[in-house]
Write a protein that holds these residues in place. Sequence first.
Motif: not given
Length: 224
Positions: A102-115
């Motif tokens: 509920s605290a996030m924008h309706p269209n939220t995306l989280k990316l955990n990336l590694s290289s």
Amino acid sequence: MAEKSSIFDMIGPIMIGPSSSHTAGVVRIARAAIRILGCQPETAEITFYNSFARTYEGHGSDRAVIAGLLDFKTDDLRIKESFRYADEAKLKYTFKSVGNASAMHPNTLKLNLSSGNRQVEVVGQSRGGGVIRIVEVDGFPSDFSANLHTIIIQANDVKGSIAFIADVIAHDDCNIATMTVSRRGRNQEARQFIEMDTALKPLTLEYIRHLSWIKNITYIPNIE
């Protein structure tokens, strides 16, 4: 029997899906994230929140985010086959969904990336019409669009550092459009997220990079 069609069967040279929030915006968030990482990732953990969590498969957001991680542009027809291209690039990825944040924008995306030894966590919001905001990087609050030239400065929390960096940028004849500054705590690690109307000269970037209290800088030209 007629072959079942998908939303991508009607892709034209500009439109890549039924919703710019769920496709074009997602591509742009991923393209911004790989620039923050500094390379194409080897692994990606992708979390969709709220509206995204409920619709990411049906609206093609899953293919869109993988396309962005491969640096495909928003009008690239390869988006509809991005999973195949990811396999060819040996990109390993997983999807997660959180439907009630509920605290996030309706269209939220989280990316955990590694290289290799590089890792980054990026949280972005898709605002509609392909407009995005990157609102968090590695736990530091931010607020930039990737529409402008952006510099991310990782530094020690040194007295006067914000004014100093602003002065250096001004002497390069660049105008600051937005600046977000956050820190872990007093005299601890800090981040500056600065959007500029024009590009910084390579010499200016090198000067900032070699200041004794700077840990790292990331420069992101505007993403079309």
